[in-house]
Scaffold this active site. Structure first.
Site, mmCIF file in Angstrom:
data_model
loop_
_atom_site.group_PDB
_atom_site.id
_atom_site.type_symbol
_atom_site.label_atom_id
_atom_site.label_comp_id
_atom_site.label_asym_id
_atom_site.label_seq_id
_atom_site.Cartn_x
_atom_site.Cartn_y
_atom_site.Cartn_z
ATOM 1 C CG ASP A 100 -0.165 -0.293 2.502
ATOM 2 O OD1 ASP A 100 0.794 0.045 2.581
ATOM 3 O OD2 ASP A 100 -0.962 -1.110 3.305
ATOM 4 C CG HIS A 117 4.653 -9.959 -0.762
ATOM 5 N ND1 HIS A 117 3.922 -10.254 0.291
ATOM 6 C CD2 HIS A 117 5.842 -10.892 -0.614
ATOM 7 C CE1 HIS A 117 4.404 -11.276 1.007
ATOM 8 N NE2 HIS A 117 5.316 -11.650 0.243
ATOM 9 C CB CYS A 150 1.253 -4.149 -22.793
ATOM 10 S SG CYS A 150 2.654 -3.073 -22.917
ATOM 11 C CB CYS A 153 4.224 -5.983 -26.419
ATOM 12 S SG CYS A 153 3.988 -6.627 -24.564
ATOM 13 C CB SER A 192 -0.762 -14.686 9.397
ATOM 14 O OG SER A 192 -0.338 -14.674 8.168
ATOM 15 C CB ILE A 234 -0.795 -3.048 15.723
ATOM 16 C CG1 ILE A 234 -0.569 -4.332 15.528
ATOM 17 C CG2 ILE A 234 0.417 -2.277 14.842
ATOM 18 C CD1 ILE A 234 -0.857 -4.974 14.199
#
Length: 253
Positions: A100, A117, A150, A153, A192, A234
């Site tokens: 994000d 990632h 795309c 291509c 996790s 958190i």
């Protein structure tokens, strides 16, 4: 809650997962209201082989991300706490599974955030490798193009993120392993720890003789290796940890 595991921690690695961004309004994947919990079929849209083989899967993927709350999300107190920790002078690197970009928007130096990632803010062509801002492709999706290709291509486009079944960038994972091996403290926050090889960064830190502290709502496969496991929210506990690390670092100087 915050023990002597912060003592002498001048080099800190923070492995972050979806849980750090839920306070920003971005749903996680495996929680009670997670993306895959509510719609298990969407797992196919995040699997590389299915994505590449089936236009309907690609359409589901683009529908999921068109209008996704992540586009409107703002950094929360946990993101800002990590940025403040860096600015206090502590040598901190963020190894994030999130796509994000909120950690950078919170003020962390881009070079100190390793996006394991990938990023949702770019689209990559699976043929020629051309990268473009995601807004361009999402505009096409909004206009009715369910399977954008795309313009150079004609190959399939996908977000510049790592799907299940894809290999992570070896240069990126190699850098993350070096950071984990050299950090005196590894914090695993909101993850996790079920997705490998990223989760094994915790073992890299422990095997190098360093402390592992896990901050997560639910149990993880690495809890037994941790010096401490914290189940507190958190957004409450991470600012406290960062403030304590900052104070401890200043006391050492």
């Amino acid at each position: 809650m915050i023990g002597n595991w912060i003592d002498g921690a001048e080099r800190v690695a923070v492995l972050t997962g979806a849980g750090i961004s839920t306070d920003s309004g971005i749903p996680d994947y495996r929680g009670p209201s997670g993306v895959w919990t509510l719609d298990p079929e969407l797992v196919k849209a995040f699997t590389y082989q299915s994505f590449m083989a089936d236009a309907s899967v690609r359409a589901a993927f683009w529908r999921t991300y068109h209008g996704h709350p992540a586009w409107r999300a703002q950094p929360n107190t946990a993101h800002r706490a990590l940025a403040d920790l860096e600015h206090s002078g502590v040598a901190v690197r963020v190894l994030t599974q999130n796509i994000d970009g909120l950690q950078q928007r919170a003020g962390s130096s881009p070079r100190k955030v390793i996006e394991l990632h990938g990023t949702m803010h770019q689209v990559i062509c699976t043929g020629c490798g051309r990268r473009t801002p995601s807004e361009q492709t999402l505009t096409r999706v909004e206009a009715g193009d369910s399977d954008p290709r795309c313009i150079d291509c004609g190959a399939i486009l996908k977000l510049d993120v790592v799907l299940f079944g894809e290999h992570l960038n070896p240069a990126t994972t190699g850098l993350a392993e070096r950071i984990a091996a050299n950090a005196q403290l590894m914090l695993a926050v909101g993850t996790s720890l079920q997705v490998e090889p990223v989760a094994s960064l915790c073992a890299v830190a422990v095997n190098a003789g360093h402390r592992l502290v896990i901050v997560n709502r639910d149990p993880t496969p690495y809890d037994d290796l941790a010096t401490a496991v914290i189940r507190e929210p958190i957004g409450v506990v991470l600012p406290q940890i960062c403030a304590a690390l900052s104070t401890s670092d200043q006391a050492l100087k």
